[in-house]
Design an enzyme around this catalytic site. Structure first.
Site, PDB file in Angstrom:
ATOM      1  N   MET A  62       0.840  -1.200   0.000  1.00 58.96           N
ATOM      2  CA  MET A  62       0.000   0.000   0.000  1.00 58.96           C
ATOM      3  C   MET A  62       0.880   1.257   0.000  1.00 58.96           C
ATOM      4  O   MET A  62       0.408   2.350   0.309  1.00 58.96           O
ATOM      5  CB  MET A  62      -0.941  -0.002   1.206  1.00 58.96           C
ATOM      6  CG  MET A  62      -1.918  -1.190   1.195  1.00 58.96           C
ATOM      7  SD  MET A  62      -3.431  -0.898   2.106  1.00 58.96           S
ATOM      8  CE  MET A  62      -2.806  -0.622   3.757  1.00 58.96           C
ATOM      9  N   ALA A  75       4.018   3.980   1.048  1.00 66.16           N
ATOM     10  CA  ALA A  75       4.676   4.500   2.259  1.00 66.16           C
ATOM     11  C   ALA A  75       5.775   3.509   2.652  1.00 66.16           C
ATOM     12  O   ALA A  75       5.838   3.018   3.779  1.00 66.16           O
ATOM     13  CB  ALA A  75       3.679   4.727   3.393  1.00 66.16           C
ATOM     14  N   LEU A  76       6.617   3.237   1.691  1.00 70.55           N
ATOM     15  CA  LEU A  76       7.544   2.102   1.798  1.00 70.55           C
ATOM     16  C   LEU A  76       8.630   2.309   2.846  1.00 70.55           C
ATOM     17  O   LEU A  76       9.118   3.414   3.048  1.00 70.55           O
ATOM     18  CB  LEU A  76       8.201   1.859   0.429  1.00 70.55           C
ATOM     19  CG  LEU A  76       7.223   1.577  -0.713  1.00 70.55           C
ATOM     20  CD1 LEU A  76       7.990   1.357  -2.017  1.00 70.55           C
ATOM     21  CD2 LEU A  76       6.337   0.382  -0.407  1.00 70.55           C
ATOM     22  N   HIS A  79       9.218  -3.408   3.428  1.00 70.51           N
ATOM     23  CA  HIS A  79       8.800  -3.604   2.035  1.00 70.51           C
ATOM     24  C   HIS A  79      10.011  -3.887   1.140  1.00 70.51           C
ATOM     25  O   HIS A  79       9.962  -4.758   0.270  1.00 70.51           O
ATOM     26  CB  HIS A  79       8.120  -2.344   1.505  1.00 70.51           C
ATOM     27  CG  HIS A  79       6.882  -1.926   2.235  1.00 70.51           C
ATOM     28  ND1 HIS A  79       6.819  -0.806   3.021  1.00 70.51           N
ATOM     29  CD2 HIS A  79       5.647  -2.475   2.286  1.00 70.51           C
ATOM     30  CE1 HIS A  79       5.609  -0.673   3.516  1.00 70.51           C
ATOM     31  NE2 HIS A  79       4.865  -1.679   3.096  1.00 70.51           N
ATOM     32  N   GLU A  82       5.688 -11.678   6.960  1.00 67.43           N
ATOM     33  CA  GLU A  82       5.152 -12.406   8.129  1.00 67.43           C
ATOM     34  C   GLU A  82       4.591 -11.440   9.161  1.00 67.43           C
ATOM     35  O   GLU A  82       3.855 -11.835  10.050  1.00 67.43           O
ATOM     36  CB  GLU A  82       6.264 -13.265   8.758  1.00 67.43           C
ATOM     37  CG  GLU A  82       6.669 -14.442   7.892  1.00 67.43           C
ATOM     38  CD  GLU A  82       7.675 -15.348   8.581  1.00 67.43           C
ATOM     39  OE1 GLU A  82       8.166 -14.991   9.672  1.00 67.43           O
ATOM     40  OE2 GLU A  82       7.968 -16.418   8.020  1.00 67.43           O
ATOM     41  N   SER A 111       4.063   1.103   8.178  1.00 70.19           N
ATOM     42  CA  SER A 111       3.729   2.448   7.674  1.00 70.19           C
ATOM     43  C   SER A 111       2.957   3.222   8.728  1.00 70.19           C
ATOM     44  O   SER A 111       2.951   4.446   8.729  1.00 70.19           O
ATOM     45  CB  SER A 111       2.903   2.335   6.395  1.00 70.19           C
ATOM     46  OG  SER A 111       3.571   1.518   5.457  1.00 70.19           O
TER      47      SER A 111
END
Ligand code: AMP
Length: 284
Positions: free
Chosen positions: A30, A32-33, A37, A148, A190
């Site tokens: 989604m 807002a790395l 990520h 995870e 995030s």
């Protein structure tokens, strides 16, 4: 890196990447790395020739009183991070492209979706399953990587992929990547940016109290006692409420009274101010 915002562009871009028989991984996000990520991207790169990342703040997985409007959106910054990681394709659809007028379908995964976050966020996993199914059909990757950190989400997606014959049928097509943590143990998210400096300091009680509970459970303590002590530690440490703190079978997510022979997971969701944080750890 090619950035595409429409389905026809995506299909052309995927076809171009695939012409020489190259393999392709998908990392759904989604945006807002953060390092969590990017760790998924690096894992994907190890396993396939090309990596596609999707960035889509999926409205259908947010409840009416959740943070859809406030959720951070920073496509230019995210895009630079992905470019630097050598990502081939960024799929950043609009809400209208994902959910055209008249959209009426939904995927519901019984069982694993029902407890924990499924109980405290009604409809959340239907939204997740539906959008991930769409992403798989749109990109048709060989593998897809998930964190995870969202253990129940990973279980829901594995179940759906198996049930609906999504992605390659080979075992391991859905890759789970261990949770990436800040130096003080807090799982990267995030949503951590919603925390005030004081709340951010207080939030470290979540991983530390969980580690203590894991040790108690591994020493044979009843789940009820260990999770009760965990909840008390969270509330004493500055959390305002605990949605759940439970020991569950790692695969089926069935609640456990104590650690048995099969892999188990300690799962927690708790609120600090207006922010809901989740975490999970292996037990046994
Ligand atoms: P999100 O953008 O929050 O929907 O997350 C996109 C993907 O990144 C999901 O598969 C998450 O489980 C994964 N992810 C988020 N935070 C972490 C983390 N701290 N460590 C590993 N994976 C993560």
């Amino acid at each position: 890196m090619q950035t595409v915002t429409r389905l026809d562009m995506l299909r052309n871009a995927v076809e171009a990447l695939r012409t020489d028989g190259s393999t392709l991984a998908l990392v759904p996000t989604m945006g807002a790395l953060h390092e969590g990520h990017l760790t998924l991207v690096r894992e994907a790169k190890q396993r396939t020739d090309h990596v596609a990342v999707s960035i889509f703040v999926n409205p259908t997985q947010f409840g009416p009183n959740e943070d859809l409007a406030a959720y951070p959106r920073q496509l230019a910054e995210d895009s630079a991070l992905l470019e630097a990681e050598g990502v081939a394709l960024l799929w950043a659809p609009t809400v209208e492209a994902m959910y055209p007028a008249g959209f009426a379908s939904s995927i519901s995964v019984a069982g694993v979706s029902e407890g924990f976050c499924g109980a405290s966020r009604p409809g959340h996993f239907d939204g997740v399953a539906t959008v991930v199914c769409k992403l798989f059909n749109q990109v048709r990757p060989d593998i897809a990587c998930f964190g995870e950190k969202d253990w129940q989400q990973l279980a829901v997606i594995r179940r759906m992929a198996r049930d609906l014959d999504l992605v390659a049928p080979a075992a391991g097509a859905i890759v789970g990547v261990p949770t990436v943590r800040e130096a003080d143990g807090l799982a990267m998210s995030s949503r951590n940016r919603y925390l005030s400096p004081t709340q951010r300091r207080q939030a470290t009680v979540l991983p530390s109290a969980m580690r203590k509970a894991v040790a108690e459970l591994e020493a044979g303590e009843d789940a009820a006692d260990a999770t009760e002590a965990l909840e008390a530690a969270l509330l004493a440490g500055g959390f305002d409420s605990v949605d759940y703190a439970a020991l569950a079978d790692a695969a089926s997510l069935a609640s456990l009274d104590r650690l048995g022979d099969s892999p188990a997971r300690l799962l927690v969701a708790a609120r600090i101010g207006g922010t809901r944080l989740i975490d999970n750890m292996a037990v046994g």
